[in-house]
Scaffold this motif. Structure first.
Motif, PDB file in Angstrom:
ATOM      1  N   ARG A  25       1.839  11.502 -10.462  1.00 57.34           N
ATOM      2  CA  ARG A  25       1.295  12.860 -10.438  1.00 57.34           C
ATOM      3  C   ARG A  25       2.399  13.892 -10.645  1.00 57.34           C
ATOM      4  O   ARG A  25       2.213  14.864 -11.388  1.00 57.34           O
ATOM      5  CB  ARG A  25       0.562  13.121  -9.115  1.00 57.34           C
ATOM      6  CG  ARG A  25      -0.804  12.456  -9.049  1.00 57.34           C
ATOM      7  CD  ARG A  25      -1.600  12.922  -7.848  1.00 57.34           C
ATOM      8  NE  ARG A  25      -0.999  12.552  -6.578  1.00 57.34           N
ATOM      9  CZ  ARG A  25      -1.239  11.416  -5.921  1.00 57.34           C
ATOM     10  NH1 ARG A  25      -2.089  10.538  -6.424  1.00 57.34           N
ATOM     11  NH2 ARG A  25      -0.647  11.166  -4.784  1.00 57.34           N
ATOM     12  N   VAL A  78       0.840  -1.197   0.000  1.00 63.97           N
ATOM     13  CA  VAL A  78       0.000   0.000   0.000  1.00 63.97           C
ATOM     14  C   VAL A  78       0.875   1.248   0.000  1.00 63.97           C
ATOM     15  O   VAL A  78       0.631   2.197  -0.748  1.00 63.97           O
ATOM     16  CB  VAL A  78      -0.958  -0.005   1.212  1.00 63.97           C
ATOM     17  CG1 VAL A  78      -1.687   1.317   1.336  1.00 63.97           C
ATOM     18  CG2 VAL A  78      -1.942  -1.157   1.105  1.00 63.97           C
ATOM     19  N   SER A  79       1.919   1.244   0.812  1.00 66.36           N
ATOM     20  CA  SER A  79       2.840   2.377   0.874  1.00 66.36           C
ATOM     21  C   SER A  79       3.542   2.591  -0.468  1.00 66.36           C
ATOM     22  O   SER A  79       3.669   3.727  -0.947  1.00 66.36           O
ATOM     23  CB  SER A  79       3.870   2.141   1.978  1.00 66.36           C
ATOM     24  OG  SER A  79       4.833   3.147   1.976  1.00 66.36           O
ATOM     25  N   GLU A  80       3.985   1.505  -1.070  1.00 65.11           N
ATOM     26  CA  GLU A  80       4.657   1.595  -2.377  1.00 65.11           C
ATOM     27  C   GLU A  80       3.687   2.095  -3.448  1.00 65.11           C
ATOM     28  O   GLU A  80       4.053   2.908  -4.296  1.00 65.11           O
ATOM     29  CB  GLU A  80       5.225   0.229  -2.762  1.00 65.11           C
ATOM     30  CG  GLU A  80       5.935   0.205  -4.091  1.00 65.11           C
ATOM     31  CD  GLU A  80       7.238   0.972  -4.122  1.00 65.11           C
ATOM     32  OE1 GLU A  80       7.833   1.080  -5.208  1.00 65.11           O
ATOM     33  OE2 GLU A  80       7.683   1.474  -3.074  1.00 65.11           O
ATOM     34  N   MET A  81       2.454   1.642  -3.398  1.00 62.76           N
ATOM     35  CA  MET A  81       1.451   2.085  -4.363  1.00 62.76           C
ATOM     36  C   MET A  81       1.214   3.589  -4.224  1.00 62.76           C
ATOM     37  O   MET A  81       1.146   4.304  -5.223  1.00 62.76           O
ATOM     38  CB  MET A  81       0.144   1.325  -4.149  1.00 62.76           C
ATOM     39  CG  MET A  81      -0.936   1.709  -5.134  1.00 62.76           C
ATOM     40  SD  MET A  81      -0.554   1.253  -6.830  1.00 62.76           S
ATOM     41  CE  MET A  81      -0.767  -0.502  -6.730  1.00 62.76           C
ATOM     42  N   ARG A  82       1.107   4.084  -3.009  1.00 65.08           N
ATOM     43  CA  ARG A  82       0.918   5.518  -2.790  1.00 65.08           C
ATOM     44  C   ARG A  82       2.114   6.310  -3.295  1.00 65.08           C
ATOM     45  O   ARG A  82       1.962   7.368  -3.901  1.00 65.08           O
ATOM     46  CB  ARG A  82       0.678   5.797  -1.308  1.00 65.08           C
ATOM     47  CG  ARG A  82      -0.682   5.376  -0.855  1.00 65.08           C
ATOM     48  CD  ARG A  82      -0.950   5.798   0.576  1.00 65.08           C
ATOM     49  NE  ARG A  82      -2.245   5.308   1.002  1.00 65.08           N
ATOM     50  CZ  ARG A  82      -2.493   4.773   2.183  1.00 65.08           C
ATOM     51  NH1 ARG A  82      -1.543   4.688   3.083  1.00 65.08           N
ATOM     52  NH2 ARG A  82      -3.697   4.354   2.481  1.00 65.08           N
ATOM     53  N   ARG A  83       3.321   5.790  -3.030  1.00 66.72           N
ATOM     54  CA  ARG A  83       4.529   6.463  -3.493  1.00 66.72           C
ATOM     55  C   ARG A  83       4.553   6.530  -5.019  1.00 66.72           C
ATOM     56  O   ARG A  83       4.872   7.572  -5.607  1.00 66.72           O
ATOM     57  CB  ARG A  83       5.773   5.723  -2.983  1.00 66.72           C
ATOM     58  CG  ARG A  83       7.076   6.443  -3.299  1.00 66.72           C
ATOM     59  CD  ARG A  83       8.283   5.604  -2.924  1.00 66.72           C
ATOM     60  NE  ARG A  83       8.461   4.477  -3.817  1.00 66.72           N
ATOM     61  CZ  ARG A  83       8.989   4.559  -5.045  1.00 66.72           C
ATOM     62  NH1 ARG A  83       9.385   5.717  -5.527  1.00 66.72           N
ATOM     63  NH2 ARG A  83       9.117   3.486  -5.782  1.00 66.72           N
ATOM     64  N   GLN A 136       1.949   6.360  -7.063  1.00 69.28           N
ATOM     65  CA  GLN A 136       0.896   7.258  -7.526  1.00 69.28           C
ATOM     66  C   GLN A 136       1.334   8.719  -7.426  1.00 69.28           C
ATOM     67  O   GLN A 136       1.068   9.519  -8.325  1.00 69.28           O
ATOM     68  CB  GLN A 136      -0.390   7.032  -6.727  1.00 69.28           C
ATOM     69  CG  GLN A 136      -1.076   5.726  -7.064  1.00 69.28           C
ATOM     70  CD  GLN A 136      -2.215   5.396  -6.110  1.00 69.28           C
ATOM     71  OE1 GLN A 136      -2.255   5.862  -4.981  1.00 69.28           O
ATOM     72  NE2 GLN A 136      -3.134   4.560  -6.575  1.00 69.28           N
ATOM     73  N   GLN A 137       2.025   9.061  -6.339  1.00 69.95           N
ATOM     74  CA  GLN A 137       2.537  10.427  -6.185  1.00 69.95           C
ATOM     75  C   GLN A 137       3.585  10.726  -7.256  1.00 69.95           C
ATOM     76  O   GLN A 137       3.616  11.813  -7.834  1.00 69.95           O
ATOM     77  CB  GLN A 137       3.127  10.635  -4.790  1.00 69.95           C
ATOM     78  CG  GLN A 137       3.648  12.037  -4.549  1.00 69.95           C
ATOM     79  CD  GLN A 137       2.557  13.087  -4.677  1.00 69.95           C
ATOM     80  OE1 GLN A 137       1.494  12.948  -4.085  1.00 69.95           O
ATOM     81  NE2 GLN A 137       2.818  14.136  -5.446  1.00 69.95           N
TER      82      GLN A 137
END
Length: 64
Positions: free
Chosen positions: A28, A17-22, A24-25
């Motif tokens: 962006r 989940v943390s890697e996915m958020r990173r 995604q950022q």
């Protein structure tokens, strides 16, 4: 089937989940950089086009 998609019964792995958020950022950030560079490119292209028009008007006719 859902268990296979999540990886285990306990839900998603916090590291994933943390890697996915990173990631995604990062996407962006790269999209914003792309927009910025396209704006710079458009401005440069417009400037070059303007300079070419001026140079064409100032050019003397060729004698044949």
């Amino acid at each position: 089937m859902a268990k296979a998609l999540l990886g285990h019964v306990g839900g998603p792995d916090p590291r994933i989940v943390s890697e996915m958020r990173r990631l995604q950022q990062r996407v962006r950030d790269l999209e914003a950089e792309l927009v910025r560079l396209q704006d710079v490119n458009d401005a440069l292209a417009a400037e070059v086009g303007h300079e070419l028009l001026i140079a064409e008007r100032e050019r003397e006719p060729v004698l044949t």
